[in-house]
Design a protein around this motif. Structure first.
Motif, PDB file in Angstrom:
ATOM      1  N   UNK A  39     -22.128   0.209  20.717  1.00 50.86           N
ATOM      2  CA  UNK A  39     -20.860   0.604  21.345  1.00 50.86           C
ATOM      3  C   UNK A  39     -21.087   1.050  22.786  1.00 50.86           C
ATOM      4  N   UNK A  40     -22.125   1.858  23.015  1.00 47.47           N
ATOM      5  CA  UNK A  40     -22.401   2.333  24.368  1.00 47.47           C
ATOM      6  C   UNK A  40     -22.718   1.186  25.317  1.00 47.47           C
ATOM      7  N   UNK A  41     -23.451   0.204  24.845  1.00 47.96           N
ATOM      8  CA  UNK A  41     -23.842  -0.882  25.714  1.00 47.96           C
ATOM      9  C   UNK A  41     -22.695  -1.857  25.973  1.00 47.96           C
ATOM     10  N   UNK A  42     -21.730  -1.940  25.048  1.00 46.76           N
ATOM     11  CA  UNK A  42     -20.518  -2.718  25.320  1.00 46.76           C
ATOM     12  C   UNK A  42     -19.732  -2.028  26.429  1.00 46.76           C
ATOM     13  N   UNK A  43     -19.678  -0.711  26.364  1.00 46.08           N
ATOM     14  CA  UNK A  43     -18.989   0.056  27.397  1.00 46.08           C
ATOM     15  C   UNK A  43     -19.682  -0.158  28.741  1.00 46.08           C
ATOM     16  N   UNK A  44     -21.020  -0.173  28.759  1.00 42.41           N
ATOM     17  CA  UNK A  44     -21.763  -0.395  29.996  1.00 42.41           C
ATOM     18  C   UNK A  44     -21.384  -1.740  30.621  1.00 42.41           C
ATOM     19  N   UNK A  45     -21.339  -2.786  29.820  1.00 44.86           N
ATOM     20  CA  UNK A  45     -20.983  -4.112  30.327  1.00 44.86           C
ATOM     21  C   UNK A  45     -19.590  -4.109  30.947  1.00 44.86           C
ATOM     22  N   UNK A  46     -18.663  -3.504  30.261  1.00 42.12           N
ATOM     23  CA  UNK A  46     -17.282  -3.460  30.774  1.00 42.12           C
ATOM     24  C   UNK A  46     -17.198  -2.616  32.042  1.00 42.12           C
ATOM     25  N   UNK A  47     -17.949  -1.530  32.087  1.00 41.61           N
ATOM     26  CA  UNK A  47     -17.938  -0.690  33.288  1.00 41.61           C
ATOM     27  C   UNK A  47     -18.499  -1.453  34.489  1.00 41.61           C
ATOM     28  N   UNK A  48     -19.627  -2.132  34.309  1.00 42.97           N
ATOM     29  CA  UNK A  48     -20.227  -2.883  35.414  1.00 42.97           C
ATOM     30  C   UNK A  48     -19.265  -3.956  35.925  1.00 42.97           C
ATOM     31  N   UNK A  49     -18.548  -4.596  35.001  1.00 42.50           N
ATOM     32  CA  UNK A  49     -17.587  -5.618  35.414  1.00 42.50           C
ATOM     33  C   UNK A  49     -16.410  -4.990  36.171  1.00 42.50           C
ATOM     34  N   UNK A  50     -15.819  -3.955  35.610  1.00 43.65           N
ATOM     35  CA  UNK A  50     -14.620  -3.364  36.224  1.00 43.65           C
ATOM     36  C   UNK A  50     -14.920  -2.639  37.531  1.00 43.65           C
ATOM     37  N   UNK A  51     -16.145  -2.183  37.710  1.00 46.15           N
ATOM     38  CA  UNK A  51     -16.501  -1.476  38.941  1.00 46.15           C
ATOM     39  C   UNK A  51     -16.804  -2.428  40.100  1.00 46.15           C
ATOM     40  N   UNK A  52     -16.855  -3.724  39.808  1.00 43.50           N
ATOM     41  CA  UNK A  52     -17.165  -4.691  40.844  1.00 43.50           C
ATOM     42  C   UNK A  52     -18.658  -4.826  41.117  1.00 43.50           C
ATOM     43  N   UNK A  53     -19.469  -4.293  40.238  1.00 45.36           N
ATOM     44  CA  UNK A  53     -20.926  -4.316  40.427  1.00 45.36           C
ATOM     45  C   UNK A  53     -21.451  -5.734  40.620  1.00 45.36           C
ATOM     46  N   UNK A  54     -20.981  -6.668  39.807  1.00 44.45           N
ATOM     47  CA  UNK A  54     -21.503  -8.033  39.856  1.00 44.45           C
ATOM     48  C   UNK A  54     -21.045  -8.805  41.087  1.00 44.45           C
ATOM     49  N   UNK A  55     -20.050  -8.308  41.791  1.00 43.27           N
ATOM     50  CA  UNK A  55     -19.596  -8.964  43.021  1.00 43.27           C
ATOM     51  C   UNK A  55     -20.466  -8.565  44.212  1.00 43.27           C
ATOM     52  N   UNK A  56     -21.289  -7.555  44.030  1.00 46.95           N
ATOM     53  CA  UNK A  56     -22.177  -7.106  45.106  1.00 46.95           C
ATOM     54  C   UNK A  56     -23.426  -7.987  45.095  1.00 46.95           C
ATOM     55  N   UNK A  57     -23.412  -9.019  45.878  1.00 42.66           N
ATOM     56  CA  UNK A  57     -24.496 -10.009  45.880  1.00 42.66           C
ATOM     57  C   UNK A  57     -25.507  -9.794  46.995  1.00 42.66           C
ATOM     58  N   UNK A  58     -25.465  -8.660  47.663  1.00 44.30           N
ATOM     59  CA  UNK A  58     -26.375  -8.478  48.783  1.00 44.30           C
ATOM     60  C   UNK A  58     -27.836  -8.441  48.350  1.00 44.30           C
ATOM     61  N   UNK A  59     -28.132  -8.009  47.139  1.00 41.71           N
ATOM     62  CA  UNK A  59     -29.524  -7.984  46.660  1.00 41.71           C
ATOM     63  C   UNK A  59     -29.777  -9.040  45.599  1.00 41.71           C
ATOM     64  N   UNK A  60     -28.780  -9.302  44.780  1.00 45.90           N
ATOM     65  CA  UNK A  60     -28.958 -10.226  43.666  1.00 45.90           C
ATOM     66  C   UNK A  60     -27.740 -11.117  43.537  1.00 45.90           C
ATOM     67  N   UNK A  61     -27.967 -12.412  43.453  1.00 44.43           N
ATOM     68  CA  UNK A  61     -26.886 -13.347  43.172  1.00 44.43           C
ATOM     69  C   UNK A  61     -26.855 -13.531  41.658  1.00 44.43           C
ATOM     70  N   UNK A  62     -26.007 -12.763  41.002  1.00 48.17           N
ATOM     71  CA  UNK A  62     -25.966 -12.714  39.543  1.00 48.17           C
ATOM     72  C   UNK A  62     -25.652 -14.066  38.935  1.00 48.17           C
ATOM     73  N   UNK A  63     -24.828 -14.858  39.601  1.00 42.81           N
ATOM     74  CA  UNK A  63     -24.380 -16.122  39.015  1.00 42.81           C
ATOM     75  C   UNK A  63     -25.499 -17.140  38.859  1.00 42.81           C
TER      76      UNK A  63
END
Length: 128
Positions: A39-63
């Protein structure tokens, strides 16, 4: 007096993986906490998505990372329970977590046995 369980996790973002280290690994403990950990790790995934973390590509191109291809950003991380690590024999949860962290911080594998708690306690006291 309640029982304490020494568990800690490492989130490896680039591998979309969470490694769980349990100092009292047992089937009873794993069943009891597996659901809560998931449950905690599902919350982590949703938080990272909603916070825009994955859109920050300056260090890592997640896609372009294999572990992210074909998955939604909110897809839960894979949880891996690390096995074959030294286990506590008494109520030393916090101590074992500290020992695990020290091994990993030094780039070492946690041994499956042979952690001499008296020696390490004296070493930690001398460092303080």
């Amino acid at each position: 007096m309640g029982s304490f369980i020494g568990v800690f996790s490492i989130v490896i973002l680039k591998e979309r993986c969470i490694k769980v280290y349990d100092s009292m690994s047992s089937s009873r403990t794993n069943r009891k906490f597996s659901f809560e950990i998931q449950k905690l790790f599902k919350i982590l995934s949703k938080y990272l998505e909603s916070s825009g973390f994955f859109e920050q590509n300056d260090r890592t191109n997640w896609s372009v990372l294999e572990s992210y291809q074909g998955r939604k950003k909110s897809h839960p991380f894979e949880v891996k329970c690390v096995t074959d690590i030294a286990q506590q024999t008494s109520n030393n949860c916090g101590f074992f977590v500290v020992v695990y962290v020290e091994f990993l911080n030094d780039g070492l594998q946690i041994p499956p046995y042979g952690i001499i708690s008296q020696y390490l306690r004296m070493r930690y006291v001398s460092l303080l």
